[in-house]
Design a protein around this motif. Structure first.
Motif, PDB file in Angstrom:
ATOM      1  N   CYS A  12       1.734 -21.651 -60.978  1.00 59.26           N
ATOM      2  CA  CYS A  12       2.998 -20.917 -61.141  1.00 59.26           C
ATOM      3  C   CYS A  12       4.165 -21.894 -60.996  1.00 59.26           C
ATOM      4  O   CYS A  12       4.101 -22.847 -60.221  1.00 59.26           O
ATOM      5  N   TRP A  14       7.168 -21.638 -59.728  1.00 62.69           N
ATOM      6  CA  TRP A  14       8.105 -21.663 -58.607  1.00 62.69           C
ATOM      7  C   TRP A  14       7.576 -22.308 -57.343  1.00 62.69           C
ATOM      8  O   TRP A  14       8.356 -22.843 -56.558  1.00 62.69           O
ATOM      9  N   MET A  40       4.940 -18.997 -65.457  1.00 61.67           N
ATOM     10  CA  MET A  40       6.030 -18.536 -64.593  1.00 61.67           C
ATOM     11  C   MET A  40       5.497 -17.912 -63.308  1.00 61.67           C
ATOM     12  O   MET A  40       6.153 -17.956 -62.279  1.00 61.67           O
ATOM     13  N   CYS A  41       4.302 -17.324 -63.373  1.00 60.02           N
ATOM     14  CA  CYS A  41       3.759 -16.658 -62.170  1.00 60.02           C
ATOM     15  C   CYS A  41       2.234 -16.622 -62.287  1.00 60.02           C
ATOM     16  O   CYS A  41       1.695 -16.477 -63.385  1.00 60.02           O
ATOM     17  N   SER A  42       1.543 -16.727 -61.143  1.00 60.35           N
ATOM     18  CA  SER A  42       0.066 -16.680 -61.184  1.00 60.35           C
ATOM     19  C   SER A  42      -0.421 -15.324 -61.700  1.00 60.35           C
ATOM     20  O   SER A  42      -1.539 -15.210 -62.205  1.00 60.35           O
ATOM     21  N   GLY A  65      -0.899 -20.139 -56.967  1.00 66.56           N
ATOM     22  CA  GLY A  65       0.343 -19.362 -56.965  1.00 66.56           C
ATOM     23  C   GLY A  65       1.039 -19.482 -55.625  1.00 66.56           C
ATOM     24  O   GLY A  65       0.578 -20.193 -54.716  1.00 66.56           O
ATOM     25  N   CYS A  66       2.157 -18.775 -55.494  1.00 63.09           N
ATOM     26  CA  CYS A  66       2.915 -18.768 -54.239  1.00 63.09           C
ATOM     27  C   CYS A  66       2.121 -18.037 -53.151  1.00 63.09           C
ATOM     28  O   CYS A  66       1.316 -17.151 -53.454  1.00 63.09           O
ATOM     29  N   CYS A  71       6.012 -14.600 -53.744  1.00 61.02           N
ATOM     30  CA  CYS A  71       6.053 -14.588 -55.210  1.00 61.02           C
ATOM     31  C   CYS A  71       7.474 -14.253 -55.671  1.00 61.02           C
ATOM     32  O   CYS A  71       8.088 -13.309 -55.159  1.00 61.02           O
ATOM     33  N   HIS A  72       7.956 -14.999 -56.636  1.00 63.04           N
ATOM     34  CA  HIS A  72       9.314 -14.775 -57.125  1.00 63.04           C
ATOM     35  C   HIS A  72       9.423 -13.492 -57.931  1.00 63.04           C
ATOM     36  O   HIS A  72      10.525 -13.069 -58.258  1.00 63.04           O
ATOM     37  N   TYR A  73       8.299 -12.914 -58.271  1.00 61.24           N
ATOM     38  CA  TYR A  73       8.311 -11.613 -58.966  1.00 61.24           C
ATOM     39  C   TYR A  73       7.704 -10.552 -58.032  1.00 61.24           C
ATOM     40  O   TYR A  73       7.100  -9.603 -58.486  1.00 61.24           O
ATOM     41  N   ASN A  77       1.558 -12.421 -57.397  1.00 62.41           N
ATOM     42  CA  ASN A  77       0.357 -13.064 -56.841  1.00 62.41           C
ATOM     43  C   ASN A  77      -0.663 -12.033 -56.331  1.00 62.41           C
ATOM     44  O   ASN A  77      -1.862 -12.290 -56.308  1.00 62.41           O
TER      45      ASN A  77
HETATM   46 FE1  FES Z   1       4.518 -17.927 -57.908  1.00 65.36          FE
HETATM   47 FE2  FES Z   1       4.447 -15.343 -58.704  1.00 65.36          FE
HETATM   48  S1  FES Z   1       6.035 -16.747 -58.893  1.00 65.36           S
HETATM   49  S2  FES Z   1       2.889 -16.529 -57.791  1.00 65.36           S
END
Ligand code: FES
Length: 258
Positions: A12, A14, A40-42, A65-66, A71-73, A77
Motif C-alpha cells: 500500500c 501510504w 493505494m491500499c492493501s 498494508g498499514c 489504514c488511510h481508507y 486493511n
Molecule cells: Fe495502507 Fe489501506 S492505506 S492498508
C-alpha cells in the motif's frame, strides 16, 4: 545453480511502500527477490490477482498494508485480511502450498521491519523450492486447479460473503440476531469448497462435454453430489446439456458474461 525465488509484493502506498522506501534510503540490506507493485491500499489486492500472479509463474506473493487502525481508507486493511483468508482457503484446495502467500502490516517508519519480513519470506520460499507453476512447463493439474480457484474467487457468491462478513458477524439483523464467527466460517468454508468444485467442473466441461459419471470419477465425488453441482450450474447458466448418448446426458460449458 541456487534457486532465487521470484516474489511479487503488493504494497500500500501510504505505509508499506513508504516503509520499503525508508529501508532503501536507510541502506538497509534486503533480498532483491521481491518485485514491488504499489497500490493505494492493501484492500485493493483482489484474490483473483493473487492467484493470477501464481499462474504467471511467481514463487511467492507478499501483501503488505498499514497496521490495523492506520489504514488511510479506514477499513481497507480489514477487507485485505478478509480477502486474504478467502484466498488462503482456495490455495489450500488447489494443492499449491499456502505458505507461498503472506499478509503483513508495515508502517512508514518500519524500514527495518520491512527488510526483516522480506528476508524471512524469501528464506521461506527458498525452503519450499520453485513453484510447480513457474518455468516453461507448469504442472498441468495444478495449473487447472489454480485456474479454477481464480474463477471461484471471481464468483459473486464468494465476493458477497467476503464483503458482508463484518456486518453479518458484528451487527444484529432486524430480529436482533448475530451470526457467530464459527458459523460464518462454516458457511464460508462450504461456499469456497462448492465454488471451487463448480469452477473445476466448468473448466472440464469447457474442454469437452462430460457426463455425471465422468465428473464424479474425475473429482472423486459421489454422483449425487456431482449432479447437485450441475443442477446449480444450469440454474446459473454455466452449463447446458450438449447431447444425450444412449441415456446419458453430456454437459457442456456455456460462455459466461464477465
Ligand atoms: Fe495502507 Fe489501506 S492505506 S492498508
Amino acid at each position: 545453480m541456487t534457486f532465487e525465488p521470484r516474489i511479487v509484493g503488493f504494497l500500500c502506498n501510504w505505509c508499506s511502500y513508504a516503509g520499503a522506501d525508508l529501508a532503501g534510503v536507510s541502506r538497509i540490506q534486503y533480498p532483491t527477490n521481491i518485485r514491488i507493485i504499489r497500490l493505494m491500499c492493501s484492500g485493493r489486492v483482489d484474490p483473483v490477482i493473487v492467484l493470477e500472479t501464481f499462474v504467471n509463474g511467481a514463487d511467492g506473493v507478499l501483501v503488505m498494508g498499514c497496521h490495523p487502525g492506520d489504514c488511510h481508507y479506514i477499513v481497507g486493511n480489514l477487507y485485505a485480511e478478509l480477502k486474504f483468508r478467502m484466498v488462503k482457503k482456495l490455495i489450500a484446495l488447489t494443492g499449491l502450498e499456502h505458505e507461498r502467500v503472506r499478509l503483513e502490516w508495515v508502517s512508514a517508519s518500519e524500514g527495518a521491519r520491512f527488510a526483516d519480513i522480506v528476508r524471512d519470506f524469501t528464506n521461506q520460499i527458498k525452503a519450499l523450492g520453485p513453484s510447480p507453476l513457474a518455468g516453461e512447463t507448469p504442472e498441468p493439474n495444478l495449473l487447472q486447479n489454480v485456474l479454477a480457484a481464480q474463477m471461484a474467487a471471481e464468483s459473486f457468491r464468494l465476493r458477497v460473503l467476503v464483503g458482508r462478513e463484518k456486518s453479518l458477524v458484528d451487527e444484529e439483523n432486524i430480529y436482533g440476531e448475530k451470526l457467530s464467527q464459527e458459523k460464518f466460517d462454516e458457511v464460508m468454508n462450504d461456499a469456497v469448497a462448492a465454488e471451487y468444485l463448480r469452477s473445476k467442473i466448468y473448466l472440464m466441461a469447457k474442454k469437452e462435454p462430460v457426463s455425471i459419471k465422468e465428473l464424479s470419477k474425475r473429482l472423486g465425488l459421489p454422483s449425487q453430489k456431482a449432479l447437485q453441482h450441475i443442477v446449480a450450474m444450469r440454474r446459473r447458466g454455466m452449463v447446458t446439456v450438449d447431447r444425450i448418448e444412449g441415456t446419458t446426458p453430456l454437459y457442456a460449458a456455456l460462455e459466461m458474461g464477465r
